[in-house]
Scaffold this motif. Structure first.
Motif, short mmCIF file in Angstrom:
data_model
loop_
_atom_site.label_atom_id
_atom_site.label_comp_id
_atom_site.label_asym_id
_atom_site.label_seq_id
_atom_site.Cartn_x
_atom_site.Cartn_y
_atom_site.Cartn_z
N SER A 176 -7.47 7.59 -7.15
CA SER A 176 -6.55 7.60 -8.29
C SER A 176 -5.27 6.87 -7.90
CB SER A 176 -6.23 9.04 -8.68
OG SER A 176 -5.56 9.70 -7.62
N ALA A 177 -4.44 6.56 -8.91
CA ALA A 177 -3.22 5.79 -8.66
C ALA A 177 -2.31 6.50 -7.67
CB ALA A 177 -2.49 5.54 -9.97
N ASP A 178 -2.14 7.82 -7.83
CA ASP A 178 -1.27 8.58 -6.93
C ASP A 178 -1.78 8.52 -5.49
OD1 ASP A 178 0.33 9.21 -9.01
OD2 ASP A 178 -0.45 11.24 -9.29
N LEU A 179 -3.08 8.70 -5.34
CA LEU A 179 -3.64 8.70 -3.99
C LEU A 179 -3.63 7.31 -3.38
CD1 LEU A 179 -6.59 11.24 -4.17
CD2 LEU A 179 -4.27 11.57 -3.35
N LEU A 180 -3.71 6.28 -4.21
CA LEU A 180 -3.61 4.92 -3.67
C LEU A 180 -2.22 4.69 -3.07
CD1 LEU A 180 -5.47 2.75 -6.35
CD2 LEU A 180 -6.13 3.07 -3.94
N GLU A 181 -1.19 5.26 -3.70
CA GLU A 181 0.16 5.17 -3.15
C GLU A 181 0.24 5.92 -1.82
OE1 GLU A 181 2.87 6.60 -6.06
OE2 GLU A 181 1.97 5.43 -7.68
N ASP A 182 -0.30 7.13 -1.82
CA ASP A 182 -0.29 7.92 -0.58
C ASP A 182 -1.07 7.22 0.52
OD1 ASP A 182 1.23 9.79 -1.79
OD2 ASP A 182 -0.36 11.27 -2.06
N ARG A 183 -2.18 6.59 0.13
CA ARG A 183 -2.99 5.88 1.13
C ARG A 183 -2.19 4.74 1.75
NH1 ARG A 183 -5.61 1.27 1.80
NH2 ARG A 183 -7.60 1.25 2.94
N ALA A 184 -1.45 3.99 0.91
CA ALA A 184 -0.65 2.89 1.43
C ALA A 184 0.41 3.39 2.40
CB ALA A 184 0.00 2.13 0.27
N LEU A 185 1.09 4.49 2.03
CA LEU A 185 2.10 5.05 2.92
C LEU A 185 1.50 5.54 4.23
CD1 LEU A 185 4.25 7.05 0.34
CD2 LEU A 185 5.07 5.20 1.81
#
Length: 672
Positions: A176-185
Motif C-alpha cells: 500500500s502507499a503508506d507501507l511503500l513510504e515506510d519501506r523507502a525509509l
C-alpha cells in the motif's frame, strides 16, 4: 577549547538512523512496532476470510467488530486473547489447540496468527518459515511483499541489519502507499547503516513529495545528501524543512532537529554566521535546545563575539548536568571570561565547574554501585508491572529508582529497552514455569483422588447394573410386543382390556360356570339372561375402546423401549468406562510424569539465562554511566588545566610587578 565541541560535531548526523520516519515520533514508533496485527489481517484477507484495512492500528483494532463465522471455539478464544493484547496466552493456547487438532477448520488462519505473534517477539526465523510456507501455498504477491517487509522491519528493530537488508530486497511494489513510504525509509536507514549514503539518497529521492511521511523522508534525504558529499543540496532540503510551519509538537521537534543539523554542519565548515542563523530558529524549550545553545555560543566565539557567547552558555550551564552539552557549557563559560580577561570570574567558574563535576562523579559512582547490586532492576520491574510477555512493554515510571536522573539517558536507548524486555520476559517465563511445576503437583493429587474415587464407586455401580437386568426385561418387552401385534391383527378387544375389566371378565366367567351347573329353574334362567347381557355389554365396551387402547399400549411400549435403550446405553457406558477410564488415568499420569523432568530442566536453565540477562542489562547501564564518568573526567581535566594556566598567568603578573617598581624608582632617581 575548539576541540571541546567535538561532541556537537559527532551529533550532526546522528539522525541517520535515530530520526527516521520509523523512529522519531511516538505515533510512528507505535505504528512501527505494532505491525503484527496488520500482517495477520493481511494474510487473513488473502485467504478470503474478510476484507480488513491494514493502514493503521485503529483500523486493525476495528477488526474485532467485524462479524464473521468462527467455527472452532478454541480458535475464537485465541483471537480473543490476541485482541486483548495477551499475546503469550494467545500463542500458547493456539499451539495447544493445534497440537490436539481442535482448530482444523481454521488451520491456515491459526498458522498466520501464530507466525505474527512469533514475529512480534523477535522470532523472525520461525515466523519466516511459517510465512514462506503459507505464501508458497498460493498467497498473492501483495501478501508476500507485506510478509517480507515486516520481517525486514522486525529484523531492523532487533539489530539484525544484514538479515533485514536481505528481507527488504525481497519486497516488490505491491505494498500500500503508506507501507511503500515506510519501506523507502527502512531501506534508506539500512543503507545508511553501512555508510551507503548515495544509495539511501537515491531511494528517498524517488518517494513522492506528497507522501504522508514526506517531512521525515526529506529530513533523511537531507542528511544522506550531506553525508554523501552533496552538501549544498542537502542543506537546501533541510533549510526548507527548518522554515516550514509546524502544526503540532511532532513536526516542531522535527523542524528543530533540521535546524540543529544545519547549524552544526555550518559550524563544522567554519560558517559561523550562517550557523548562528540556523540555531536561532530552535525553540528554547525544545529537546534540541541544549545542542542549539551550545552551538550558538561557539558560533559567537568564532565571530569573536565572546560577550555574546556567554548568554547561551550561561543559560545552558544552569540545566541538567547529565546532559553532555551542559557539561561542556560549564567549562565554556569560564573560557569566555578568560578571553574577556575577567580572570577572577573565570577562576570562580572553573572551580564551580570542577566542584559540580566532582559531585556528579560521586553520584555516578553511587549509581553504578546500585546497579551492580541488582536491586534497581527489581525496582524497575516492580514499578512497571505488566500482565505477561510484552513486545510493546515500556518503562513508564522511574520516579522510585535511585539516581533516576543518571539513568534517564540509559533508559531511552533502544539497546537497553530491548535488553530489559528480554530480562523481564525471562522473569515471566521463570515464574510461569514455577507455577506449572506447582500445578503439576496439584494435577497429580487430583488424579490420585479421581483414581481412588473411581475404584470405590465402580463396584457399587456394577452391582446396580446387575440388578437392572436389561436382557430379561427386553425379552419380556418383546413377548408383550408380539401379543400386542397379534391382538391388533385379530382386533381382539379383550387383549387390550385393563386390569379392572379383566377382573370383571373373570368374575363373569365364574358366574356363568356356576349358572351352567344350576338346575333349569325360572329363577336361574333370569340370572343366565342377565349374565349374557352383561357379557355382551362388556364385549361392546371393549370393542369401543379398542382403537384408543391400542394407541395407548403402543405409546407405553415405545416409552418402555426408550427406557430400555437408555438403560443399555448406561450399561455400555459403564463397560466402556471400565476399559477407558484407567487408560485415561494412565495417559494423564504419563503426561504429568513427562512434563515434570522437562520443568526441572527448564527452570534452572531459565533462571541461569535470567541471571545472564540481568548482568547484560546491568552491563549496558554501567557502560553508559562509565562513559558519562569518562566525559566528566575529560572536562575536569580540561578545567583543571585551564585553571592552572590562569594561576600561572597570575603568578607571572605578580612576579613582573616588583621589576616594574624597581625600574620606576631608578628612573625617578636619575630624574632627581
Amino acid at each position: 577549547m575548539n576541540g571541546s565541541f567535538n561532541f556537537l560535531m559527532s551529533s550532526v548526523h546522528d539522525t541517520k538512523l535515530k530520526q527516521s520516519g520509523i523512529g522519531t515520533s511516538h505515533r510512528l514508533m507505535k505504528k512501527a512496532f505494532r505491525w503484527h496485527i496488520p500482517l495477520v489481517l493481511s494474510f487473513i484477507n488473502t485467504i478470503a476470510l474478510s476484507s480488513f484495512s491494514t493502514s493503521s492500528l485503529a483500523a486493525s483494532n476495528a477488526v474485532a467488530n467485524v462479524a464473521r463465522e468462527i467455527k472452532a471455539p478454541y480458535y475464537g478464544d485465541g483471537l480473543f486473547q490476541f485482541f486483548q493484547d495477551h499475546y503469550f496466552t494467545a500463542v500458547t493456547n493456539l499451539m495447544v489447540s493445534q497440537h490436539f487438532g481442535r482448530i482444523d477448520e481454521h488451520a491456515d488462519e491459526a498458522e498466520i496468527l501464530r507466525g505474527g505473534i512469533l514475529l512480534s517477539y523477535g522470532l523472525h526465523r520461525e515466523a519466516e518459515t511459517i510465512f514462506t510456507r503459507l505464501t508458497e501455498m498460493g498467497a498473492s504477491a501483495a501478501v508476500k511483499d507485506r510478509a517480507w517487509f515486516f520481517l525486514a522491519k522486525i529484523r531492523y528493530q532487533r539489530g539484525y541489519l544484514e538479515l533485514a537488508e536481505v528481507a527488504i530486497n525481497q519486497v516488490g511494489k505491491n505494498l500500500s502507499a503508506d507501507l511503500l513510504e515506510d519501506r523507502a525509509l527502512l531501506h534508506a536507514n539500512l543503507l545508511m547503516a553501512r555508510s551507503d549514503f548515495s544509495g539511501a539518497a537515491e531511494i528517498l529521492t524517488a518517494v513522492s513529495p506528497k507522501a504522508k511521511a514526506a517531512r521525515y523522508i526529506r529530513f533523511n534525504l537531507g542528511v544522506a545528501l550531506i553525508k554523501a558529499g552533496d552538501v549544498a543540496r542537502g542543506k537546501a532540503i533541510l533549510n526548507q524543512l527548518g522554515l516550514a510551519p509546524a502544526e503540532n509538537e511532532e513536526y516542531r521537534s522535527l523542524r528543530d532537529r533540521a535546524n540543529v543539523a544545519l547549524g552544526l554542519t555550518a559550524l563544522s565548515t567554519n560558517e559561523a554566521k550562517e550557523a548562528r542563523n540556523y540555531l536561532e530558529r530552535v525553540r528554547l524549550k525544545s529537546p534540541q535546545a541544549s545542542k542549539a545553545l551550545l552551538g550558538l555560543g561557539w558560533s559567537a566565539d568564532a565571530l569573536k563575539e565572546t560577550q555574546n557567547a556567554l548568554v547561551p552558555w550561561q543559560e545552558l550551564a544552569q540545566r541538567d548536568v547529565n546532559d553532555t552539552a551542559t557539561l561542556e557549557a560549564l567549562i565554556a563559560v569560564p573560557y569566555a571570561y578568560a578571553k574577556l580577561e575577567a580572570y577572577g570570574q573565570a577562576t570562580d567558574q572553573y572551580n564551580h565547574a570542577i566542584e559540580r563535576f566532582s559531585t556528579e562523579n560521586e553520584g555516578l559512582k553511587e549509581s553504578i554501585a546500585s546497579i551492580r547490586s541488582g536491586q534497581w532492576l527489581d525496582v524497575m520491574a516492580g514499578s512497571n508491572p505488566g500482565e505477561e510477555l510484552g513486545w510493546f512493554y515500556q518503562l513508564r515510571d522511574i520516579s522510585s529508582m535511585p539516581k533516576a536522573a543518571h539513568l534517564a539517558q540509559v533508559l531511552g536507548q533502544h539497546e537497553f529497552q530491548e535488553a530489559f524486555k528480554n530480562y523481564r520476559d525471562l522473569r515471566f517465563l521463570q515464574k510461569n514455569l514455577e507455577e506449572w511445576r506447582d500445578k503439576l503437583l496439584v494435577f497429580q493429587t487430583m488424579l490420585d483422588n479421581r483414581r481412588e474415587a473411581f475404584a470405590k464407586r465402580l463396584p457399587e455401580v456394577i452391582e446396580q447394573n446387575k440388578e437392572l437386568a436389561v436382557q430379561p426385561l427386553r425379552e419380556r418387552k418383546d413377548a408383550a410386543e408380539k401379543l400386542i401385534t397379534a391382538g391388533e391383527a385379530q382386533e381382539d378387544g379383550v387383549a387390550f382390556a385393563d386390569a379392572k375389566q379383566i377382573e370383571q371378565q373373570g368374575r363373569l366367567a365364574e358366574v356363568q360356570t356356576a349358572l351352567k351347573l344350576a338346575p333349569d329353574d325360572p329363577e336361574f334362567a333370569n340370572a343366565r339372561e342377565r349374565a349374557r347381557l352383561l357379557e355382551g355389554a362388556m364385549t361392546w365396551q371393549l370393542a369401543q375402546d379398542f382403537s384408543s387402547r391400542v394407541w395407548q399400549v403402543k405409546k407405553d411400549l415405545q416409552a418402555i423401549t426408550q427406557e430400555l435403550e437408555r438403560a443399555q446405553i448406561l450399561k455400555d457406558a459403564l463397560q466402556q468406562a471400565q476399559r477407558d477410564e484407567p487408560a485415561r488415568f494412565d495417559a494423564f499420569a504419563k503426561r504429568i510424569a513427562a512434563m515434570t523432568p522437562v520443568l526441572e530442566v527448564m527452570i534452572p536453565r531459565v533462571a541461569s539465562l535470567t541471571k545472564e540477562q540481568q548482568l547484560a542489562v546491568q552491563g549496558i547501564a554501567i557502560a553508559e554511566l562509565a562513559r558519562q564518568q569518562e566525559r566528566l573526567n575529560i572536562y575536569t581535566t580540561q578545567a583543571r588545566f585551564a585553571l592552572a594556566q590562569l594561576y600561572d598567568r597570575g603568578t607571572l603578573q605578580e612576579q613582573d610587578k616588583p621589576s616594574e617598581k624597581k625600574a620606576t624608582e631608578g628612573k625617578n632617581a636619575i630624574t632627581k
